[in-house]
Design a protein around this motif. Structure first.
Motif, PDB file in Angstrom:
ATOM      1  N   ALA A  46      28.664  19.376 -63.915  1.00 16.34           N
ATOM      2  CA  ALA A  46      29.501  19.871 -62.824  1.00 16.34           C
ATOM      3  C   ALA A  46      30.427  18.779 -62.305  1.00 16.34           C
ATOM      4  CB  ALA A  46      28.617  20.397 -61.686  1.00 16.34           C
ATOM      5  N   ALA A  47      29.913  17.560 -62.200  1.00 19.82           N
ATOM      6  CA  ALA A  47      30.738  16.443 -61.727  1.00 19.82           C
ATOM      7  C   ALA A  47      31.859  16.130 -62.713  1.00 19.82           C
ATOM      8  CB  ALA A  47      29.865  15.211 -61.500  1.00 19.82           C
ATOM      9  N   LEU A  48      31.541  16.145 -64.010  1.00 18.12           N
ATOM     10  CA  LEU A  48      32.564  15.882 -65.020  1.00 18.12           C
ATOM     11  C   LEU A  48      33.631  16.975 -65.024  1.00 18.12           C
ATOM     12  CD1 LEU A  48      30.341  14.601 -67.969  1.00 18.12           C
ATOM     13  CD2 LEU A  48      31.960  13.257 -66.611  1.00 18.12           C
ATOM     14  N   GLN A  49      33.213  18.217 -64.801  1.00 16.00           N
ATOM     15  CA  GLN A  49      34.188  19.304 -64.746  1.00 16.00           C
ATOM     16  C   GLN A  49      35.083  19.149 -63.520  1.00 16.00           C
ATOM     17  OE1 GLN A  49      34.749  21.812 -67.102  1.00 16.00           O
ATOM     18  NE2 GLN A  49      36.596  21.927 -65.818  1.00 16.00           N
ATOM     19  N   ALA A  50      34.491  18.716 -62.389  1.00 12.47           N
ATOM     20  CA  ALA A  50      35.291  18.479 -61.183  1.00 12.47           C
ATOM     21  C   ALA A  50      36.303  17.370 -61.423  1.00 12.47           C
ATOM     22  CB  ALA A  50      34.377  18.124 -60.013  1.00 12.47           C
ATOM     23  N   ALA A  51      35.887  16.332 -62.148  1.00 11.99           N
ATOM     24  CA  ALA A  51      36.814  15.248 -62.469  1.00 11.99           C
ATOM     25  C   ALA A  51      37.954  15.761 -63.340  1.00 11.99           C
ATOM     26  CB  ALA A  51      36.071  14.116 -63.175  1.00 11.99           C
ATOM     27  N   ALA A  52      37.614  16.599 -64.321  1.00 12.77           N
ATOM     28  CA  ALA A  52      38.644  17.166 -65.184  1.00 12.77           C
ATOM     29  C   ALA A  52      39.604  18.027 -64.381  1.00 12.77           C
ATOM     30  CB  ALA A  52      38.000  17.991 -66.299  1.00 12.77           C
ATOM     31  N   ASP A  53      39.064  18.819 -63.448  1.00 12.46           N
ATOM     32  CA  ASP A  53      39.901  19.692 -62.623  1.00 12.46           C
ATOM     33  C   ASP A  53      40.833  18.899 -61.713  1.00 12.46           C
ATOM     34  OD1 ASP A  53      38.644  21.841 -63.786  1.00 12.46           O
ATOM     35  OD2 ASP A  53      37.247  22.171 -62.123  1.00 12.46           O
ATOM     36  N   HIS A  54      40.481  17.643 -61.441  1.00  9.32           N
ATOM     37  CA  HIS A  54      41.309  16.807 -60.564  1.00  9.32           C
ATOM     38  C   HIS A  54      42.110  15.774 -61.352  1.00  9.32           C
ATOM     39  CE1 HIS A  54      39.063  18.711 -57.369  1.00  9.32           C
ATOM     40  NE2 HIS A  54      39.890  18.171 -56.497  1.00  9.32           N
ATOM     41  N   GLY A  55      42.372  16.099 -62.605  1.00 14.44           N
ATOM     42  CA  GLY A  55      43.339  15.317 -63.369  1.00 14.44           C
ATOM     43  C   GLY A  55      42.809  14.121 -64.126  1.00 14.44           C
ATOM     44  N   VAL A  56      41.484  13.925 -64.185  1.00 13.06           N
ATOM     45  CA  VAL A  56      40.945  12.816 -64.973  1.00 13.06           C
ATOM     46  C   VAL A  56      40.853  13.285 -66.427  1.00 13.06           C
ATOM     47  CG1 VAL A  56      39.035  11.199 -65.294  1.00 13.06           C
ATOM     48  CG2 VAL A  56      39.648  11.980 -62.990  1.00 13.06           C
ATOM     49  N   GLU A  57      41.630  12.669 -67.293  1.00 14.54           N
ATOM     50  CA  GLU A  57      41.714  13.096 -68.683  1.00 14.54           C
ATOM     51  C   GLU A  57      40.412  12.828 -69.437  1.00 14.54           C
ATOM     52  OE1 GLU A  57      45.120  11.386 -70.563  1.00 14.54           O
ATOM     53  OE2 GLU A  57      46.391  11.640 -68.799  1.00 14.54           O
ATOM     54  N   ALA A  58      40.239  13.529 -70.549  1.00 19.19           N
ATOM     55  CA  ALA A  58      39.012  13.396 -71.343  1.00 19.19           C
ATOM     56  C   ALA A  58      38.772  11.947 -71.755  1.00 19.19           C
ATOM     57  CB  ALA A  58      39.093  14.301 -72.576  1.00 19.19           C
ATOM     58  N   ARG A  59      39.826  11.228 -72.129  1.00 22.35           N
ATOM     59  CA  ARG A  59      39.667   9.835 -72.562  1.00 22.35           C
ATOM     60  C   ARG A  59      39.226   8.932 -71.427  1.00 22.35           C
ATOM     61  NH1 ARG A  59      45.346   6.768 -72.204  1.00 22.35           N
ATOM     62  NH2 ARG A  59      46.383   8.075 -70.670  1.00 22.35           N
ATOM     63  N   ASP A  60      39.384   9.401 -70.170  1.00 20.79           N
ATOM     64  CA  ASP A  60      39.050   8.600 -68.997  1.00 20.79           C
ATOM     65  C   ASP A  60      37.741   9.019 -68.344  1.00 20.79           C
ATOM     66  OD1 ASP A  60      41.390   7.111 -69.252  1.00 20.79           O
ATOM     67  OD2 ASP A  60      42.553   8.555 -68.067  1.00 20.79           O
ATOM     68  N   ARG A  61      37.017   9.942 -68.990  1.00 21.33           N
ATOM     69  CA  ARG A  61      35.722  10.384 -68.472  1.00 21.33           C
ATOM     70  C   ARG A  61      34.642  10.010 -69.486  1.00 21.33           C
ATOM     71  NH1 ARG A  61      38.565  15.342 -68.426  1.00 21.33           N
ATOM     72  NH2 ARG A  61      37.048  16.223 -69.892  1.00 21.33           N
ATOM     73  N   ARG A  62      33.632   9.289 -69.028  1.00 21.24           N
ATOM     74  CA  ARG A  62      32.535   8.983 -69.936  1.00 21.24           C
ATOM     75  C   ARG A  62      31.231   8.785 -69.160  1.00 21.24           C
ATOM     76  NH1 ARG A  62      34.530   3.258 -70.346  1.00 21.24           N
ATOM     77  NH2 ARG A  62      32.810   1.938 -69.657  1.00 21.24           N
ATOM     78  N   THR A  63      30.125   8.985 -69.860  1.00 19.86           N
ATOM     79  CA  THR A  63      28.816   8.701 -69.289  1.00 19.86           C
ATOM     80  C   THR A  63      28.342   7.371 -69.861  1.00 19.86           C
ATOM     81  OG1 THR A  63      27.788  10.011 -71.045  1.00 19.86           O
ATOM     82  CG2 THR A  63      28.217  11.124 -68.957  1.00 19.86           C
ATOM     83  N   ASP A  64      27.832   6.513 -68.989  1.00 21.64           N
ATOM     84  CA  ASP A  64      27.454   5.159 -69.411  1.00 21.64           C
ATOM     85  C   ASP A  64      25.977   5.002 -69.703  1.00 21.64           C
ATOM     86  OD1 ASP A  64      29.944   4.053 -69.392  1.00 21.64           O
ATOM     87  OD2 ASP A  64      29.825   3.282 -67.362  1.00 21.64           O
ATOM     88  N   ASP A  65      25.124   5.720 -68.984  1.00 24.47           N
ATOM     89  CA  ASP A  65      23.695   5.455 -69.076  1.00 24.47           C
ATOM     90  C   ASP A  65      22.932   6.700 -68.660  1.00 24.47           C
ATOM     91  OD1 ASP A  65      21.377   4.064 -69.473  1.00 24.47           O
ATOM     92  OD2 ASP A  65      21.395   3.058 -67.526  1.00 24.47           O
ATOM     93  N   VAL A  66      21.750   6.857 -69.195  1.00 25.96           N
ATOM     94  CA  VAL A  66      20.891   7.965 -68.806  1.00 25.96           C
ATOM     95  C   VAL A  66      19.452   7.479 -68.881  1.00 25.96           C
ATOM     96  CG1 VAL A  66      20.739   8.888 -71.158  1.00 25.96           C
ATOM     97  CG2 VAL A  66      20.292  10.389 -69.211  1.00 25.96           C
ATOM     98  N   GLY A  67      18.612   7.957 -67.974  1.00 21.67           N
ATOM     99  CA  GLY A  67      17.226   7.522 -67.987  1.00 21.67           C
ATOM    100  C   GLY A  67      16.369   8.345 -67.055  1.00 21.67           C
ATOM    101  N   ILE A  68      15.072   8.096 -67.098  1.00 23.67           N
ATOM    102  CA  ILE A  68      14.130   8.780 -66.224  1.00 23.67           C
ATOM    103  C   ILE A  68      12.963   7.842 -65.943  1.00 23.67           C
ATOM    104  CG2 ILE A  68      12.870   9.848 -68.143  1.00 23.67           C
ATOM    105  CD1 ILE A  68      12.569  12.324 -66.264  1.00 23.67           C
ATOM    106  N   HIS A  69      12.465   7.880 -64.713  1.00 25.12           N
ATOM    107  CA  HIS A  69      11.304   7.054 -64.383  1.00 25.12           C
ATOM    108  C   HIS A  69      10.409   7.808 -63.403  1.00 25.12           C
ATOM    109  CE1 HIS A  69      13.114   6.118 -60.454  1.00 25.12           C
ATOM    110  NE2 HIS A  69      14.237   5.893 -61.108  1.00 25.12           N
TER     111      HIS A  69
END
Length: 206
Positions: A46-69
């Motif tokens: 949902a956050a990535l879609q909101a970024a896309a809707d506000h003009g952040v291009e695909a090349r400028d959107r990325r996920t850096d890390d994922v984890g669980i503890h």
């Protein structure tokens, strides 16, 4: 073996910032691993879609890390749940849109959103990087000349040149619960942005 001196020099070239880097993360708690991961995944989407809707291009959107503890009780003994997280890295090429973007991210991810940093930046253009390289080489040559003089020698031919990585700055933390207030009319400004590099040069001693 040929006598030589090897020195690392550092160089920086300042440019006018022309973009903003937003570092954020989505963090969700649940009693089960699968539920925590599912919530984090859906809120991240949902956050990535909101970024896309506000003009952040695909090349400028990325996920850096994922984890669980696991989360433990107040005594630190029993597991009472799990926290899943995923980090986001967004490049905003129009600084005037940062406020609206943060509001949109907070609206999409809710209290699961944390904003770890908002900083000015600039893409290192070929000319800026070349200027930083030249400064680094000059720094290395000055150091090497001093060492050669102390050894009673002079610098000869360059034997090898090895470039280091670009330096990066680290964001200062800011919790996202205040994102709406922070985003209201935030002017994101910066004087200059440093494009920095290092080179390690080996000279023959004559």
């Amino acid at each position: 073996m040929t006598e030589h001196v090897e020195v690392t020099g550092h160089g920086t070239h300042h440019v006018v910032p022309d973009l903003v880097i937003v570092r954020a993360r989505v963090q969700c708690d649940a009693t089960e691993v699968a539920a925590a991961l599912d919530q984090a995944s859906s809120r991240t989407a949902a956050a990535l879609q909101a970024a896309a809707d506000h003009g952040v291009e695909a090349r400028d959107r990325r996920t850096d890390d994922v984890g669980i503890h696991p989360r433990h009780d107040q005594h630190g003994q029993s597991v009472v749940g799990y926290t899943a997280y995923q980090a986001l890295h967004l490049t905003v090429r129009d600084p005037n849109r940062v406020g609206a973007l943060l509001q949109a991210l907070a609206g999409a991810a809710g209290d699961a959103l944390a904003v770890d940093g908002v900083e000015m930046g600039a893409e290192p253009s070929p000319s800026a990087l070349e200027a930083a390289r030249e400064a680094a080489f000059g720094d290395a040559r000055a150091r090497a000349s001093q060492y050669a003089t102390l050894a009673g020698a002079s610098l000869g031919a360059v034997l090898t040149i090895r470039e280091g990585g670009l330096e990066d700055s680290h964001p200062r933390p800011m919790m996202s619960r205040a994102a709406d207030a922070f985003a209201g009319s935030m002017p994101v400004e910066g004087g200059t942005h440093a494009v920095s590099t290092s080179v390690t040069v080996r000279w023959e001693l004559a």
